[in-house]
Each structure stands twice: as structure tokens, then as C-alpha cells.
Design a protein around this motif. Sequence first.
Motif, PDB file in Angstrom:
ATOM      1  N   GLY A 269       0.842  -1.325  -0.057  1.00 30.21           N
ATOM      2  CA  GLY A 269       0.136  -0.132  -0.076  1.00 30.21           C
ATOM      3  C   GLY A 269       0.784   1.304  -0.005  1.00 30.21           C
TER       4      GLY A 269
ATOM      5  N   GLU B 230       0.611   3.343   3.349  1.00 32.95           N
ATOM      6  CA  GLU B 230       1.045   2.538   4.534  1.00 32.95           C
ATOM      7  C   GLU B 230       2.562   2.507   4.439  1.00 32.95           C
ATOM      8  N   SER B 231       3.180   2.516   3.159  1.00 32.51           N
ATOM      9  CA  SER B 231       4.566   2.790   3.145  1.00 32.51           C
ATOM     10  C   SER B 231       5.252   4.157   3.097  1.00 32.51           C
TER      11      SER B 231
ATOM     12  N   SER C 224       3.881   6.229   4.880  1.00 30.15           N
ATOM     13  CA  SER C 224       3.596   6.691   6.513  1.00 30.15           C
ATOM     14  C   SER C 224       4.721   6.180   7.339  1.00 30.15           C
ATOM     15  N   VAL C 225       5.218   5.000   6.768  1.00 35.17           N
ATOM     16  CA  VAL C 225       6.360   4.288   7.689  1.00 35.17           C
ATOM     17  C   VAL C 225       7.578   5.291   7.612  1.00 35.17           C
TER      18      VAL C 225
END
Length: 242
Positions: A220, A223-224, A226-227
Motif C-alpha cells: 500500500g 502505508e509505506s 507513513s512508515v
Amino acid sequence: MSNSPEYEGKAKQLIPTDDRNVVIQRFKNSATAFNGVKKGEFEGKGALNNAISSLLFSKLEAAGVPTHFISWDNATDMRVHRLQIIPLEVVVRNHVAGSLQKRTGLGEGTPLQPSIVETYYKKDELGDPILADTHVFALGILNADELETVKKAALAVNDVIRPVFADAGLKLIDFKLEFGWDSAGRLILGDEISPDTCRIWDAETNTKLDKDVFRHDLAGLIESYSVVAEKLGVDLNNPVEA
Ligand code: UDP
């Protein structure tokens, strides 16, 4: 003063302000890859890229590397000095990936010592071909002194931001920069530095955390990204103070 964009690109808009030399760079949620062939819309991408770029630009300014950055204004908007953008994509590479992997046959992730700076012609209809220095001169894009200034600035950017990523447990594989002329005739860094324009891997696992996850359907995008923001310690509501 109208608030309609004076320019709209694939991932950003430029909106004029009352000051002719200042524009708002608004980060969009749309993502494109393969020269616009693949498209997607990701709620929150603009805010992540704006915050990450704002943090990195502020670190560059603090280190004495001039950029167009003025301030982070709100989730999607960055205030910047107006630049006349040079039609070059300036790519810095610390490890082999992407087009360099294809061109050399070297394994993905192979470290490059010294780091490489390359220039590509920013022209969608030609597919952004790589340019030798002689091409940059013959096309009248920059002269030798100007190109040297740009290449030195690109390596200075790398010297500042690579350790920022490393300290956050992230490997900066490669990234793309754009430069332009400001109203005082200075050649300075513009555009953005975000997971849309960098390759960023987890230093421990080599997990890809950048636009390659969208290009190749690996994970995603939000998601990536956000990391990356979390590892960098980016506060999405106050990124410059991070
Ligand atoms: N890049 C970019 N915009 C472009 C082309 C490349 O931001 O139009 C970035 C890309 O995300 C990567 C680096 O520049 O971080 C080097 O890209 P490469 O030349 O390997 O091309 P790609 O494999 O991305 O087509």
C-alpha cells in the motif's frame, strides 16, 4: 487575486499569491507512473509528501543549501519562492536501481562509490531521455559553470539528507531533484523531495517504502509513505519543528 492554479502537474499544483515572487505548491493525492500510463488516487498522499518535503527542505536550509522553501502552510500547501524551472531531472544515486540497473546489469541495491549524478531531459513526449553534459550545453539548457553548480548542489543535498534517512533506519537509494532560477538570478533547488521522487528502503529489511510500491503493486502506498514519515519523526501537523 484568484486562487485557481496557474500550473497543474501530475502530483502538484502551483497557486499564485499576492506576491509575484511567492507561490503555493499544493501537493495532490494523485499518483502516476510510467509516464502517466498508470494512475491512482491516495487519500493523504499530498499531506505526507508535503510534510516530508518540508522537513527535508528545512534541514537543507539549515545546512546552507539554498532551496525555494519558505514555509509549511497547511496539510497540502507549501509556500515557496517562484522559480523558473530548468528542464532537467537531476538524479543522484547511492545504490543501483531502476533505469541504472537496466542500463548496467548490476544487481539492484549495489552500492555506488562515489555517488552518481545524472541529468535527464524533462520532456514527457520524449520519455525524459538521459543527457550527457555535451547535450545539456548544445541544447542551451545550462552552460558548463551552471551545470557544475547544479551537480555540486545535488551532491550537497545528498550529503545532508542521506544521513537524515540513515539516522531514521532508512536507506536512500536514489532521488530526483529539479532546479530553477529565482527572481535574483540564483540557481536553486525547487520541486519536492518525497517518497514520490526518492527510492527509500528499510535499512534492516530492504523493504521498499517509496513509489516503487505503486509502480510494481508491492504494498500500500499510504502505508509505506507513513512508515517513512514515522521513522523520520515527521509531525504531519508541524513537520518543520520535527
Ligand atoms: N524519478 C522521478 N521522476 C521521474 C523519473 C525518476 O522522481 O520522472 C526518480 C525515481 O523515483 C527514482 C530516481 O528518480 O528515485 C531514479 O529513477 P530512474 O532513472 O531509475 O527511473 P525509473 O526506474 O524510476 O523510471
